[in-house]
Design a protein around this motif. Structure first.
Motif, PDB file in Angstrom:
ATOM      1  N   ALA A   1       0.816  -1.223   0.000  1.00 33.92           N
ATOM      2  CA  ALA A   1       0.000   0.000   0.000  1.00 33.92           C
ATOM      3  C   ALA A   1       0.846   1.268   0.000  1.00 33.92           C
ATOM      4  CB  ALA A   1      -0.930  -0.002   1.215  1.00 33.92           C
ATOM      5  N   LEU A   2       2.072   1.161   0.529  1.00 30.73           N
ATOM      6  CA  LEU A   2       2.892   2.375   0.693  1.00 30.73           C
ATOM      7  C   LEU A   2       4.263   2.219   0.032  1.00 30.73           C
ATOM      8  CD1 LEU A   2       2.212   2.879   4.523  1.00 30.73           C
ATOM      9  CD2 LEU A   2       1.107   4.124   2.656  1.00 30.73           C
ATOM     10  N   PRO A   3       4.272   2.086  -1.310  1.00 32.62           N
ATOM     11  CA  PRO A   3       5.582   1.920  -1.950  1.00 32.62           C
ATOM     12  C   PRO A   3       6.435   3.157  -1.683  1.00 32.62           C
ATOM     13  CG  PRO A   3       3.877   2.336  -3.590  1.00 32.62           C
ATOM     14  CD  PRO A   3       3.176   2.169  -2.272  1.00 32.62           C
ATOM     15  N   GLY A   4       7.717   2.949  -1.463  1.00 30.76           N
ATOM     16  CA  GLY A   4       8.595   4.093  -1.214  1.00 30.76           C
ATOM     17  C   GLY A   4       8.787   4.383   0.263  1.00 30.76           C
ATOM     18  N   VAL A   5       7.857   3.846   1.113  1.00 27.52           N
ATOM     19  CA  VAL A   5       8.036   4.051   2.556  1.00 27.52           C
ATOM     20  C   VAL A   5       9.015   2.991   3.073  1.00 27.52           C
ATOM     21  CG1 VAL A   5       6.871   3.887   4.793  1.00 27.52           C
ATOM     22  CG2 VAL A   5       5.802   5.138   2.901  1.00 27.52           C
ATOM     23  N   LYS A   6       9.978   3.424   3.871  1.00 32.84           N
ATOM     24  CA  LYS A   6      10.959   2.480   4.410  1.00 32.84           C
ATOM     25  C   LYS A   6      10.429   1.892   5.716  1.00 32.84           C
ATOM     26  CE  LYS A   6      14.376   5.530   3.793  1.00 32.84           C
ATOM     27  NZ  LYS A   6      15.723   6.111   3.818  1.00 32.84           N
ATOM     28  N   LEU A   7      10.115   0.613   5.664  1.00 30.42           N
ATOM     29  CA  LEU A   7       9.499  -0.077   6.798  1.00 30.42           C
ATOM     30  C   LEU A   7      10.436  -1.175   7.286  1.00 30.42           C
ATOM     31  CD1 LEU A   7       7.083  -0.901   8.600  1.00 30.42           C
ATOM     32  CD2 LEU A   7       6.203  -2.205   6.657  1.00 30.42           C
ATOM     33  N   VAL A   8      10.859  -1.071   8.532  1.00 32.83           N
ATOM     34  CA  VAL A   8      11.735  -2.105   9.093  1.00 32.83           C
ATOM     35  C   VAL A   8      10.934  -2.891  10.123  1.00 32.83           C
ATOM     36  CG1 VAL A   8      13.773  -2.521  10.529  1.00 32.83           C
ATOM     37  CG2 VAL A   8      13.867  -0.840   8.668  1.00 32.83           C
ATOM     38  N   VAL A   9      10.937  -4.209   9.975  1.00 35.41           N
ATOM     39  CA  VAL A   9      10.270  -5.072  10.949  1.00 35.41           C
ATOM     40  C   VAL A   9      11.326  -5.545  11.947  1.00 35.41           C
ATOM     41  CG1 VAL A   9       8.921  -7.175  11.276  1.00 35.41           C
ATOM     42  CG2 VAL A   9       8.665  -5.840   9.184  1.00 35.41           C
ATOM     43  N   ASN A  10      11.028  -5.441  13.204  1.00 39.88           N
ATOM     44  CA  ASN A  10      11.985  -5.896  14.208  1.00 39.88           C
ATOM     45  C   ASN A  10      12.315  -7.372  13.973  1.00 39.88           C
ATOM     46  OD1 ASN A  10      13.348  -5.284  16.895  1.00 39.88           O
ATOM     47  ND2 ASN A  10      12.280  -7.221  17.288  1.00 39.88           N
ATOM     48  N   ALA A  11      13.582  -7.689  13.998  1.00 35.94           N
ATOM     49  CA  ALA A  11      13.988  -9.091  13.889  1.00 35.94           C
ATOM     50  C   ALA A  11      14.854  -9.415  15.097  1.00 35.94           C
ATOM     51  CB  ALA A  11      14.780  -9.314  12.598  1.00 35.94           C
ATOM     52  N   GLY A  12      14.800 -10.661  15.507  1.00 40.49           N
ATOM     53  CA  GLY A  12      15.661 -11.081  16.611  1.00 40.49           C
ATOM     54  C   GLY A  12      15.034 -10.886  17.978  1.00 40.49           C
ATOM     55  N   GLY A  13      13.719 -10.626  18.024  1.00 42.91           N
ATOM     56  CA  GLY A  13      13.016 -10.566  19.306  1.00 42.91           C
ATOM     57  C   GLY A  13      13.419  -9.388  20.157  1.00 42.91           C
ATOM     58  N   GLY A  14      13.384  -9.596  21.492  1.00 42.37           N
ATOM     59  CA  GLY A  14      13.716  -8.512  22.425  1.00 42.37           C
ATOM     60  C   GLY A  14      12.465  -7.968  23.096  1.00 42.37           C
ATOM     61  N   SER A  15      12.670  -7.334  24.273  1.00 43.98           N
ATOM     62  CA  SER A  15      11.548  -6.735  24.997  1.00 43.98           C
ATOM     63  C   SER A  15      11.036  -5.540  24.203  1.00 43.98           C
ATOM     64  CB  SER A  15      12.021  -6.263  26.370  1.00 43.98           C
ATOM     65  OG  SER A  15      12.951  -5.219  26.199  1.00 43.98           O
ATOM     66  N   PHE A  16       9.835  -5.052  24.529  1.00 41.58           N
ATOM     67  CA  PHE A  16       9.338  -3.851  23.852  1.00 41.58           C
ATOM     68  C   PHE A  16      10.315  -2.704  24.025  1.00 41.58           C
ATOM     69  CE2 PHE A  16       4.660  -5.065  23.389  1.00 41.58           C
ATOM     70  CZ  PHE A  16       4.754  -5.066  22.010  1.00 41.58           C
ATOM     71  N   LYS A  17      10.880  -2.639  25.258  1.00 42.92           N
ATOM     72  CA  LYS A  17      11.791  -1.538  25.522  1.00 42.92           C
ATOM     73  C   LYS A  17      13.001  -1.565  24.565  1.00 42.92           C
ATOM     74  CE  LYS A  17      14.029   0.813  29.273  1.00 42.92           C
ATOM     75  NZ  LYS A  17      15.048   0.470  30.230  1.00 42.92           N
ATOM     76  N   SER A  18      13.578  -2.760  24.410  1.00 40.73           N
ATOM     77  CA  SER A  18      14.769  -2.809  23.536  1.00 40.73           C
ATOM     78  C   SER A  18      14.368  -2.636  22.075  1.00 40.73           C
ATOM     79  CB  SER A  18      15.569  -4.092  23.768  1.00 40.73           C
ATOM     80  OG  SER A  18      14.846  -5.196  23.288  1.00 40.73           O
ATOM     81  N   GLN A  19      13.169  -3.124  21.711  1.00 38.75           N
ATOM     82  CA  GLN A  19      12.719  -2.928  20.324  1.00 38.75           C
ATOM     83  C   GLN A  19      12.502  -1.442  20.042  1.00 38.75           C
ATOM     84  OE1 GLN A  19       9.792  -5.533  18.573  1.00 38.75           O
ATOM     85  NE2 GLN A  19      10.101  -7.123  20.115  1.00 38.75           N
ATOM     86  N   LEU A  20      11.954  -0.725  21.036  1.00 42.08           N
ATOM     87  CA  LEU A  20      11.715   0.708  20.823  1.00 42.08           C
ATOM     88  C   LEU A  20      13.024   1.494  20.752  1.00 42.08           C
ATOM     89  CD1 LEU A  20       8.450   1.343  22.860  1.00 42.08           C
ATOM     90  CD2 LEU A  20       8.780   1.437  20.384  1.00 42.08           C
ATOM     91  N   LYS A  21      14.031   0.990  21.458  1.00 46.48           N
ATOM     92  CA  LYS A  21      15.354   1.620  21.352  1.00 46.48           C
ATOM     93  C   LYS A  21      15.885   1.482  19.923  1.00 46.48           C
ATOM     94  CE  LYS A  21      17.934   1.583  25.539  1.00 46.48           C
ATOM     95  NZ  LYS A  21      18.643   0.675  26.402  1.00 46.48           N
ATOM     96  N   ARG A  22      15.708   0.278  19.380  1.00 49.27           N
ATOM     97  CA  ARG A  22      16.157   0.071  17.984  1.00 49.27           C
ATOM     98  C   ARG A  22      15.343   0.947  17.038  1.00 49.27           C
ATOM     99  NH1 ARG A  22      15.765  -6.404  17.967  1.00 49.27           N
ATOM    100  NH2 ARG A  22      16.948  -6.729  19.866  1.00 49.27           N
ATOM    101  N   ALA A  23      14.044   1.053  17.322  1.00 46.07           N
ATOM    102  CA  ALA A  23      13.181   1.901  16.478  1.00 46.07           C
ATOM    103  C   ALA A  23      13.719   3.323  16.479  1.00 46.07           C
ATOM    104  CB  ALA A  23      11.750   1.872  17.017  1.00 46.07           C
ATOM    105  N   ASP A  24      14.089   3.810  17.652  1.00 44.34           N
ATOM    106  CA  ASP A  24      14.608   5.166  17.762  1.00 44.34           C
ATOM    107  C   ASP A  24      15.900   5.320  16.967  1.00 44.34           C
ATOM    108  OD1 ASP A  24      14.398   7.778  18.811  1.00 44.34           O
ATOM    109  OD2 ASP A  24      16.119   7.306  20.090  1.00 44.34           O
ATOM    110  N   ARG A  25      16.786   4.335  17.134  1.00 44.12           N
ATOM    111  CA  ARG A  25      18.076   4.405  16.423  1.00 44.12           C
ATOM    112  C   ARG A  25      17.918   4.345  14.906  1.00 44.12           C
ATOM    113  NH1 ARG A  25      21.078  -0.134  18.387  1.00 44.12           N
ATOM    114  NH2 ARG A  25      20.267   0.059  20.481  1.00 44.12           N
TER     115      ARG A  25
END
Ligand code: HAM
Length: 427
Positions: free
Chosen positions: A350-374
């Motif tokens: 639906a959104l060609p051109g949008v850069k979408l990264v799916v978290n891989a490798g698990g982790g707590s929400f907190k650590s996933q959100l840290k990666r999201a921020d980075r």
């Protein structure tokens, strides 16, 4: 000891690479809007090609080429510049028979120079070459293209255009004779290089940087005083049209360029922001080269941009690498992870051109959100057990202070599109 890269051949890590890619894309976009088409050629050519085109008595051919004999004993050279190869290809494939050709080429060049800031042994150039057009209209177009690109990249204020004409024919020969006489009369102030070039390539003595020679060179015979009528007319039309376009220029009567194939127009865009390596884009006409290399007489003109130098100017003007992601999808738990993959592919549809990264490798929400921020993403999408049950996703803004919001999965693409457009407009 771990193995290091070769001196003067820098690695381009992702941030630097991203800025250079922005540059190349913008340049390709601009030149294609003027009808130029891409050409790709081998990085290696027969050594003879460069010796015959760039000139035997030039820094490049005398001391900067990466040449070696191949297994068959034939001398090969990693291209120190692109124009010779483009001319070789134009002749070999009779490209100019079909009418004027407007070509661009980007890629690495190799010169064994002393590495320093802005000067490398492997460096990328963006080249533009036009064949079969005698100008000066096409000279104007090439300069207008470069000016438009500077505008696009936000570096206009960093660059100045220097112009000269080498003239042509008898006038050029008379200048050469006068220059040789003059230099002979001042043999006592010539450095070793100039003494050597005096007979073989006197023009190059004019752009010597040796401080002790400057007063003598300032009073040397000047090219513009020897222009033939046609060269003078060519230069005048070129500069009148640049004036009409509002492109500022200065005449540098000592601009001669380091390669022998030029005739008439030569130009350089220079900057004061990069230290000694001040030329960001250089070129000119080479009306005799096609014939000299065995083709039909075909006028030609082109220029090359030093990609790393232009990228350094962009960075100085605040251009940064683009973020890894626009949206980062965090998922916690088996069911959510499985659903995240499906949801992500639907969003990509639906959104060609949008850069979408799916978290891989698990982790707590907190650590996933840290990666999201980075990742630099504007939004994190959060998918947990309860979101899976209610077919929703939490949309969490990462760059503005705003509450996270539950959005139905069915409406997610539309919501993200609107929000990303709004943040782009605000930027
Ligand atoms: P050039 O002046 O030798 O001309 O190089 C063009 C540009 O490449 C320079 O203005 C500079 O920005 C960049 N450059 C050159 N050497 C290095 C280096 N060692 N490290 C980093 N950047 C460098 C040519 O090559 C001609 N073939 C240009 C041309 C095309 N003329 C007509 N068509």
């Amino acid at each position: 000891m771990t193995i290091q890269a070769i001196r003067g051949m820098p690695d381009l890590l992702p941030d630097a690479c991203n800025i250079q890619s922005q540059l190349i894309r913008a340049a390709a976009d601009v030149v294609e809007s003027y009808g130029f088409r891409e050409i790709r050629l081998p990085l290696m050519e027969k050594t003879e090609l460069f010796a015959r085109s760039i000139g035997e008595v030039t820094d490049i051919v005398e001391k900067e080429m990466y040449s070696f004999d191949d297994r068959n004993g034939e001398s090969m050279t990693l291209r120190p510049e692109a124009t010779a190869g483009v001319v070789r290809a134009v002749i070999q494939h009779s490209l100019a028979h079909a009418g004027p050709q407007k070509l661009w080429l980007a890629g690495p060049m190799f010169r064994y120079e002393r590495p320093q800031k802005g000067r490398y042994r492997q460096f990328d150039q963006f080249n533009v070459e036009a064949f079969g057009l005698a100008g000066p209209d096409i000279d104007v177009e090439l300069i207008a293209i470069s000016a438009r690109l500077w505008q696009r990249l936000g570096v206009t204020d960093s660059l100045t255009l220097e112009l000269n004409s080498l003239g042509d024919g008898a006038g050029r020969q008379r200048h050469r004779d006068a220059l040789v006489d003059y230099l002979r009369a001042h043999a006592d102030v010539l450095d070793a290089d100039a003494t050597r070039r005096l007979e073989s390539n006197p023009l190059r003595v004019l752009d010597s940087k040796t401080p002790a020679m400057q007063p003598m060179l300032a009073a040397a015979p000047q090219l513009p005083d020897y222009w033939d009528d046609e060269s003078r007319q060519h230069f005048e039309t070129l500069t009148q049209r640049l004036d009409a376009l509002g492109i500022a220029w200065t005449l540098n009567p000592r601009l001669v360029r380091g390669l022998d194939y030029y005739s008439r127009t030569v130009f350089e865009w220079t900057t004061t922001e990069l230290g000694a390596q001040n030329a960001v884009c250089s070129g000119g006409r080479y009306d005799r080269l096609v014939e000299q290399l065995g083709g039909k007489p075909t006028p030609a003109v082109g220029f090359a941009i030093g990609v790393a130098r232009l990228a350094a100017l962009m960075e100085a003007r605040g251009v940064t690498a683009q973020p890894v992601a626009d949206v980062y999808l965090a998922a916690l738990g088996e069911a959510a992870e499985a659903e995240a993959v499906v949801l992500a592919e639907r969003l990509r549809d639906a959104l060609p051109g949008v850069k979408l990264v799916v978290n891989a490798g698990g982790g707590s929400f907190k650590s996933q959100l840290k990666r999201a921020d980075r990742s630099g993403a504007q939004y994190a999408l959060i998918l947990g057990e309860s979101e899976v049950e209610s077919a929703t996703v939490q949309v969490k803004p990462l760059r503005v202070r705003d509450d996270q919001q539950a959005v139905a999965q069915a409406a997610l693409a539309g919501t993200l599109r609107e929000r990303l457009q709004a943040s782009e407009a605000a930027a």
